[in-house]
Design an enzyme around this catalytic site. Structure first.
Site, PDB file in Angstrom:
ATOM      1  N   CYS A 116      10.450  20.711  -8.224  1.00 47.11           N
ATOM      2  CA  CYS A 116      11.478  20.588  -7.182  1.00 47.11           C
ATOM      3  C   CYS A 116      11.912  21.979  -6.702  1.00 47.11           C
ATOM      4  CB  CYS A 116      12.670  19.814  -7.742  1.00 47.11           C
ATOM      5  SG  CYS A 116      14.030  19.659  -6.587  1.00 47.11           S
ATOM      6  N   SER A 156      -4.742  -9.640  -3.194  1.00 43.36           N
ATOM      7  CA  SER A 156      -5.185 -10.668  -4.134  1.00 43.36           C
ATOM      8  C   SER A 156      -4.049 -11.649  -4.441  1.00 43.36           C
ATOM      9  CB  SER A 156      -5.697 -10.010  -5.425  1.00 43.36           C
ATOM     10  OG  SER A 156      -4.711  -9.152  -5.955  1.00 43.36           O
ATOM     11  N   HIS A 213       5.699  -0.641  -2.771  1.00 35.29           N
ATOM     12  CA  HIS A 213       5.261   0.144  -3.931  1.00 35.29           C
ATOM     13  C   HIS A 213       5.360   1.650  -3.721  1.00 35.29           C
ATOM     14  CE1 HIS A 213       2.796  -3.574  -5.421  1.00 35.29           C
ATOM     15  NE2 HIS A 213       4.088  -3.695  -5.616  1.00 35.29           N
ATOM     16  N   ASN A 249       0.821  -1.213   0.000  1.00 33.56           N
ATOM     17  CA  ASN A 249       0.000   0.000   0.000  1.00 33.56           C
ATOM     18  C   ASN A 249       0.854   1.262   0.000  1.00 33.56           C
ATOM     19  OD1 ASN A 249      -1.995  -1.835   0.183  1.00 33.56           O
ATOM     20  ND2 ASN A 249      -2.587  -1.378   2.287  1.00 33.56           N
ATOM     21  N   GLY A 276      -5.294  -9.050   3.080  1.00 33.19           N
ATOM     22  CA  GLY A 276      -5.928  -8.097   2.157  1.00 33.19           C
ATOM     23  C   GLY A 276      -5.211  -7.881   0.849  1.00 33.19           C
ATOM     24  N   GLU A 312     -12.048 -13.218   0.484  1.00 32.48           N
ATOM     25  CA  GLU A 312     -12.130 -14.016  -0.747  1.00 32.48           C
ATOM     26  C   GLU A 312     -10.939 -14.964  -0.845  1.00 32.48           C
ATOM     27  OE1 GLU A 312     -14.621 -13.638  -2.909  1.00 32.48           O
ATOM     28  OE2 GLU A 312     -15.487 -11.901  -1.869  1.00 32.48           O
ATOM     29  N   ALA A 327     -10.224  -7.810   7.505  1.00 32.61           N
ATOM     30  CA  ALA A 327      -9.046  -7.609   8.348  1.00 32.61           C
ATOM     31  C   ALA A 327      -9.396  -6.876   9.641  1.00 32.61           C
ATOM     32  CB  ALA A 327      -7.987  -6.826   7.573  1.00 32.61           C
TER      33      ALA A 327
HETATM   34  P1  OAD Z   1      -6.232  -6.026  -4.963  1.00 37.82           P
HETATM   35  O1  OAD Z   1      -7.291  -5.025  -5.274  1.00 37.82           O
HETATM   36  O2  OAD Z   1      -5.662  -6.805  -6.076  1.00 37.82           O
HETATM   37  O3  OAD Z   1      -6.778  -7.061  -3.882  1.00 37.82           O
HETATM   38  C1  OAD Z   1      -7.427  -6.629  -2.726  1.00 37.82           C
HETATM   39  C2  OAD Z   1      -7.695  -7.845  -1.872  1.00 37.82           C
HETATM   40  O4  OAD Z   1      -8.242  -7.406  -0.631  1.00 37.82           O
HETATM   41  C3  OAD Z   1      -8.706  -8.829  -2.474  1.00 37.82           C
HETATM   42  O5  OAD Z   1      -8.187 -10.141  -2.403  1.00 37.82           O
HETATM   43  C4  OAD Z   1      -9.931  -8.659  -1.577  1.00 37.82           C
HETATM   44  O6  OAD Z   1     -10.668  -9.875  -1.435  1.00 37.82           O
HETATM   45  C5  OAD Z   1      -9.297  -8.269  -0.274  1.00 37.82           C
HETATM   46  N1  OAD Z   1     -10.170  -7.505   0.637  1.00 37.82           N
HETATM   47  C6  OAD Z   1     -11.196  -6.677   0.359  1.00 37.82           C
HETATM   48  N2  OAD Z   1     -11.720  -6.161   1.474  1.00 37.82           N
HETATM   49  C7  OAD Z   1     -11.004  -6.658   2.514  1.00 37.82           C
HETATM   50  C8  OAD Z   1     -11.033  -6.497   3.940  1.00 37.82           C
HETATM   51  N3  OAD Z   1     -11.930  -5.700   4.525  1.00 37.82           N
HETATM   52  N4  OAD Z   1     -10.132  -7.173   4.683  1.00 37.82           N
HETATM   53  C9  OAD Z   1      -9.214  -7.979   4.104  1.00 37.82           C
HETATM   54  N5  OAD Z   1      -9.128  -8.167   2.764  1.00 37.82           N
HETATM   55  C10 OAD Z   1      -9.998  -7.519   1.988  1.00 37.82           C
HETATM   56  O7  OAD Z   1      -5.112  -5.229  -4.140  1.00 37.82           O
HETATM   57  P2  OAD Z   1      -3.585  -5.619  -3.897  1.00 37.82           P
HETATM   58  O8  OAD Z   1      -3.408  -7.086  -3.755  1.00 37.82           O
HETATM   59  O9  OAD Z   1      -3.091  -4.732  -2.813  1.00 37.82           O
HETATM   60  O10 OAD Z   1       0.220  -1.890  -7.362  1.00 37.82           O
HETATM   61  O11 OAD Z   1      -2.960  -5.149  -5.268  1.00 37.82           O
HETATM   62  C11 OAD Z   1      -1.588  -5.275  -5.451  1.00 37.82           C
HETATM   63  C12 OAD Z   1      -1.069  -4.172  -6.308  1.00 37.82           C
HETATM   64  O12 OAD Z   1      -1.828  -4.107  -7.515  1.00 37.82           O
HETATM   65  C13 OAD Z   1      -1.212  -2.782  -5.719  1.00 37.82           C
HETATM   66  O13 OAD Z   1      -0.203  -2.465  -4.788  1.00 37.82           O
HETATM   67  C14 OAD Z   1      -1.144  -1.920  -6.940  1.00 37.82           C
HETATM   68  C15 OAD Z   1      -2.010  -2.703  -7.893  1.00 37.82           C
HETATM   69  O14 OAD Z   1      -1.697  -2.581  -9.235  1.00 37.82           O
HETATM   70  C16 OAD Z   1       0.741  -0.775  -7.910  1.00 37.82           C
HETATM   71  O15 OAD Z   1       0.065   0.219  -8.107  1.00 37.82           O
HETATM   72  C17 OAD Z   1       2.183  -0.888  -8.218  1.00 37.82           C
END
Ligand code: OAD
Length: 255
Positions: free
Chosen positions: A150, A192, A121, A104, A190, A218, A234
């Protein structure tokens, strides 16, 4: 088959753990009102990542890219950490060694009190000079100058975040991999679990013999490999785990 959401099975392991790592994704901030990336209302459903989160997009139209980040900063500035962030902040004191790795960029872990966060990130509250690479913290919402420049050399500043097609900071990735390979228990909360290289960290932990605890409403590609899988939010599951741990420690089960 074993119940993978059995807290009473997790407790002795957690109580005996010396080195605990938590790796978080956007889902931990969902209950704070920050949108996730994928899923029904995900950010990448509404916006095309390649039009906004790439070096090419920035080169082509820095103003547009900055408008998008300025809008996201305004959304995030108003958000507060939730119970999930707070538990992870508390865990810095709960184990002999606790490390927090996050994908995050929202800064909510720090707002909850966590320190030494490995931000894979980057961080939306840091601006980086495109010429000199210097970093400045900036919490102005909206930004005073668009696009921001800057103060030292007048060059364009960019958000200190990793865009598609860019590499992660090698030092942060190396430390994160090392900690994952050296831990007893890794919480994966939290995410994917599909974006690399972050998704490979629990695999490194698994290979090194750590127990994996996934917290996610999920299933993900990691779920079949996880020793524990808590299907829930979470902000609800982490406090439950924390409360059980405190209870177990209070009644003084031997470590
Ligand atoms: P995703 O949007 O891919 O996944 C979010 C995850 O959080 C999913 O598996 C949901 O089921 C889960 N979720 C939703 N609500 C929740 C809750 N209340 N408690 C726990 N889990 C919950 O987000 P990321 O995996 O963070 O990168 O995505 C990874 C990266 O993809 C990000 O950092 C970003 C994006 O492209 C960059 O921008 C470089």
């Amino acid at each position: 088959m074993e119940d993978r959401s059995d807290l009473s099975r997790l407790m002795p392991l957690l109580q005996a753990a010396d080195r605990v790592v938590a790796s978080t994704g956007s889902g931990i901030s969902a209950e704070s009102g920050v949108p996730t990336f994928r899923g029904k209302d995900g950010l990448w459903k509404t916006y095309r990542a390649e039009e906004l989160a790439t070096p090419m997009a920035f080169e082509h139209n820095p103003h547009l890219v900055w408008e998008w980040y300025d809008w996201r900063r305004q959304l995030m500035a108003a958000k507060e950490p939730n119970a999930g962030h707070r538990v992870l902040a508390e865990w810095a004191e709960s184990f002999p060694s606790f490390s927090l790795i996050t994908q995050n960029i929202d800064g909510l872990h720090a707002k909850a009190g966590s320190r030494n966060i490995l931000e894979l990130h980057g961080n939306i509250w840091k601006l980086r000079c495109t010429q000199e690479g210097t970093l400045t913290e900036n919490y102005d919402v909206p930004l005073e100058e668009m696009p921001p420049l800057c103060s030292q050399c007048g060059s364009l500043l960019r958000p200190h975040v990793v865009w598609f097609g860019e590499s992660l900071d090698m030092d942060i990735l190396r430390q994160s991999t090392q900690l994952s390979s050296d831990c007893d228990i890794m919480f994966v909360v939290g995410t994917s679990a599909i974006v690399q290289p972050a998704a490979s960290l629990p695999m490194a932990a698994l290979e090194a013999g750590a127990k994996i605890v996934e917290v996610n409403p999920e299933p993900t590609p990691l779920t079949p490999h996880a020793h524990f899988s808590f299907r829930g939010k979470a902000g609800e599951i982490l406090p439950q785990i924390n409360d059980s741990l405190k209870q177990v420690r209070k009644i003084g089960l031997p470590r």
